[in-house]
Design an enzyme around this catalytic site. Structure first.
Site, PDB file in Angstrom:
ATOM      1  N   CYS A 165      48.727  51.096  42.324  1.00 59.02           N
ATOM      2  CA  CYS A 165      48.405  49.711  41.952  1.00 59.02           C
ATOM      3  C   CYS A 165      47.698  48.946  43.060  1.00 59.02           C
ATOM      4  O   CYS A 165      47.335  47.778  42.868  1.00 59.02           O
ATOM      5  CB  CYS A 165      49.674  48.994  41.522  1.00 59.02           C
ATOM      6  SG  CYS A 165      50.533  49.862  40.189  1.00 59.02           S
ATOM      7  N   HIS A 305      51.350  39.898  44.059  1.00 52.86           N
ATOM      8  CA  HIS A 305      51.412  41.090  43.213  1.00 52.86           C
ATOM      9  C   HIS A 305      52.324  40.806  42.016  1.00 52.86           C
ATOM     10  O   HIS A 305      51.981  41.150  40.891  1.00 52.86           O
ATOM     11  CB  HIS A 305      51.906  42.275  44.033  1.00 52.86           C
ATOM     12  CG  HIS A 305      51.750  43.593  43.365  1.00 52.86           C
ATOM     13  ND1 HIS A 305      50.551  44.048  42.871  1.00 52.86           N
ATOM     14  CD2 HIS A 305      52.653  44.582  43.097  1.00 52.86           C
ATOM     15  CE1 HIS A 305      50.704  45.249  42.340  1.00 52.86           C
ATOM     16  NE2 HIS A 305      51.980  45.594  42.466  1.00 52.86           N
ATOM     17  N   GLU A 316      58.293  40.485  48.021  1.00 49.66           N
ATOM     18  CA  GLU A 316      56.969  39.934  48.309  1.00 49.66           C
ATOM     19  C   GLU A 316      57.051  38.479  48.760  1.00 49.66           C
ATOM     20  O   GLU A 316      56.353  38.077  49.706  1.00 49.66           O
ATOM     21  CB  GLU A 316      56.064  40.052  47.095  1.00 49.66           C
ATOM     22  CG  GLU A 316      54.660  39.526  47.380  1.00 49.66           C
ATOM     23  CD  GLU A 316      53.683  39.730  46.243  1.00 49.66           C
ATOM     24  OE1 GLU A 316      52.475  39.525  46.458  1.00 49.66           O
ATOM     25  OE2 GLU A 316      54.128  40.086  45.134  1.00 49.66           O
ATOM     26  N   LYS A 337      49.912  38.200  36.542  1.00 45.53           N
ATOM     27  CA  LYS A 337      50.462  39.286  35.723  1.00 45.53           C
ATOM     28  C   LYS A 337      51.400  38.760  34.648  1.00 45.53           C
ATOM     29  O   LYS A 337      51.687  39.459  33.673  1.00 45.53           O
ATOM     30  CB  LYS A 337      51.200  40.305  36.594  1.00 45.53           C
ATOM     31  CG  LYS A 337      50.295  41.191  37.438  1.00 45.53           C
ATOM     32  CD  LYS A 337      51.094  42.261  38.151  1.00 45.53           C
ATOM     33  CE  LYS A 337      50.209  43.137  39.019  1.00 45.53           C
ATOM     34  NZ  LYS A 337      49.681  42.417  40.207  1.00 45.53           N
ATOM     35  N   HIS A 342      50.386  44.149  33.827  1.00 41.39           N
ATOM     36  CA  HIS A 342      50.057  44.881  35.051  1.00 41.39           C
ATOM     37  C   HIS A 342      48.995  45.930  34.739  1.00 41.39           C
ATOM     38  O   HIS A 342      49.263  46.920  34.062  1.00 41.39           O
ATOM     39  CB  HIS A 342      51.316  45.546  35.591  1.00 41.39           C
ATOM     40  CG  HIS A 342      51.192  46.090  36.972  1.00 41.39           C
ATOM     41  ND1 HIS A 342      49.985  46.200  37.630  1.00 41.39           N
ATOM     42  CD2 HIS A 342      52.136  46.558  37.848  1.00 41.39           C
ATOM     43  CE1 HIS A 342      50.187  46.709  38.821  1.00 41.39           C
ATOM     44  NE2 HIS A 342      51.483  46.934  38.978  1.00 41.39           N
ATOM     45  N   PHE A 403      52.911  52.340  44.157  1.00 39.10           N
ATOM     46  CA  PHE A 403      53.865  53.419  44.378  1.00 39.10           C
ATOM     47  C   PHE A 403      53.342  54.308  45.507  1.00 39.10           C
ATOM     48  O   PHE A 403      52.162  54.644  45.563  1.00 39.10           O
ATOM     49  CB  PHE A 403      54.028  54.268  43.116  1.00 39.10           C
ATOM     50  CG  PHE A 403      54.841  53.617  42.027  1.00 39.10           C
ATOM     51  CD1 PHE A 403      55.571  52.467  42.246  1.00 39.10           C
ATOM     52  CD2 PHE A 403      54.889  54.190  40.762  1.00 39.10           C
ATOM     53  CE1 PHE A 403      56.323  51.885  41.246  1.00 39.10           C
ATOM     54  CE2 PHE A 403      55.644  53.614  39.740  1.00 39.10           C
ATOM     55  CZ  PHE A 403      56.352  52.454  39.982  1.00 39.10           C
TER      56      PHE A 403
END
Length: 415
Positions: A165, A305, A316, A337, A342, A403
């Site tokens: 991502c 994010h 975050e 998002k 996403h 990831f």
């Protein structure tokens, strides 16, 4: 060699909120949710039966039948967004040096649907295995960058960035550096993803990463809400034309903003979970701020994010506070998002466009669906809840994390 300044001169997108920039910006401002029941396949047996799909999409409106056979959906989205961005940049192709123009495009997964369909066909086949001659080129993640370069004859740097991502932000940074350090004058960059399909939804379900709010999909992506239960998968593409400043000025190009810096790091912690204290995210943001040559106090807006996962949102926001200090209370923070879902490898590009909207229109897109703010979140943070806010934005920062512990941050500034 002196660093060269880089500006954005063209933008394009196709995503769950709109099939062009105008629709996307309008629906961002209105706080529209792109989530709805899945139509791409029969999801009845899946734990999650909704997603943020591109709406009203017919490939035959964009490509002829022969092209559709060659292109996985992620490549189709890439070509549509890139075409919009190039047309927006309004080049005189008779004067453009195509050896000084390149394409760096991102995708976290690439042609997953093509791979899945071919494997199904093999499993259902007889004694002789049969595969499409388009199987491999439809599937590989780099093919979108290749097709974009072929369409325009761009012979400069050409490749794909893949970091889950964080892929798009890594691609944007690579394109920025290609121009900064003299390898190109013009770059098409961005990312695309087409992961609303059986293996993607099934795989993320097995990880318990997706929301299962099937009775209320529009409110399922709820960053910062104490009842958030996972992200909502989306699809689409975002594209930016980057250009060396003097090159853009010489041709009288419209300039949206300046792309001033990027930072990259690794959590080196866990293969799917973020570092709980956001250490890698802090390094990424600090490096981006240093690379941009600005102070933390110059940041007006952070597009986080903000995936709507229990661990990620908290980590975050800790990182943002750690980097910006007390200035964090003077800025706007939002997670788009909450509206788009996403978009995985495309998310950085689509959210860079949201930052450009904030800079050019003075509109901070909202975070929707946060009805019960998580008590672990500092109550003094301005998360831009429910409605857009109007303010001058001179500098916007956007985070993406993937990831594997991959982190990438980009910063845009008013020109």
């Amino acid at each position: 060699m002196a660093e060269r300044r880089v500006v954005v001169t063209g933008i394009g997108t196709i995503n769950p909120l709109g099939n062009n920039i105008e629709e996307y910006f309008r629906n961002l401002e209105k706080g529209v949710s792109g989530a709805a029941p899945i139509t791409h396949f029969d999801a009845e047996k899946f734990k999650t039966r909704f997603a943020c799909e591109v709406k009203n999409y017919d490939p035959n409106q964009y490509f002829d039948r022969k092209e559709v056979r060659k292109y996985d959906l992620f490549t189709q989205y890439a070509l549509i967004a890139a075409t919009q961005a190039v047309e927006d940049a309004a080049f005189d192709f008779d004067k453009l040096d195509k050896e000084r123009a390149g394409v760096i495009w991102a995708s976290g997964i690439g042609g997953l649907k093509s791979f899945f369909d071919e494997c199904l066909g093999y499993a259902e086949g007889g004694m002789t295995p049969r595969f499409s001659p388009f199987f491999i080129p439809r599937m590989i993640s780099d093919i979108a960058a290749g097709f974009i370069s072929m369409k325009y004859g761009f012979m400069g740097p050409n490749y794909c960035t893949v970091s889950a991502c964080a892929s798009s932000n890594h691609g944007l940074i690579a394109a920025l550096e290609a121009i900064r350090y003299g390898k190109a004058d013009v770059m098409i960059t961005g990312g695309s993803e087409a992961a609303v399909n059986e293996p993607s939804v099934g795989g993320f379900n097995s990880m318990q990463a997706l929301s299962t709010r099937n009775d209320d999909p529009e409110h399922a992506s709820r960053p910062f809400d104490k009842d958030r239960d996972g992200f909502v998968v989306g699809e689409g593409a975002g594209a930016l034309v980057l250009e060396e400043l003097e090159h853009a000025k010489a041709r009288g190009a419209k300039i949206y903003c300046e792309f001033v810096g990027g930072g990259e790091s690794a959590d080196a912690h866990h293969f799917t979970a973020p570092h709980p204290e956001g250490i890698g995210a802090m390094k990424s943001m600090r490096d981006a701020i240093k690379d941009a040559g600005i102070s933390p106090e110059e940041v007006d807006y952070v597009n986080v994010h903000g995936t709507s996962t229990p661990l990620g949102d908290i980590a975050e926001l800790k990182a943002v506070k750690g980097v910006l200090g007390d200035h964090v209370y003077d800025i706007n923070i939002s997670s788009t998002k909450s509206m788009t879902g996403h978009l995985l490898g495309a998310t950085g590009a689509v959210e860079a466009l949201a930052c450009i909207m904030a800079i050019t229109k003075g509109i901070i897109p909202p975070t929707i669906n946060c009805e019960n703010r998580d008590p672990e979140i500092d109550p003094k943070l301005n998360l831009t809840l429910d409605k857009p806010q109007h303010r001058e934005v001179k500098c916007a920062l956007s985070n993406t994390f993937g990831f594997g512990g991959h982190n990438a941050t980009v910063i845009f500034r008013k020109f």
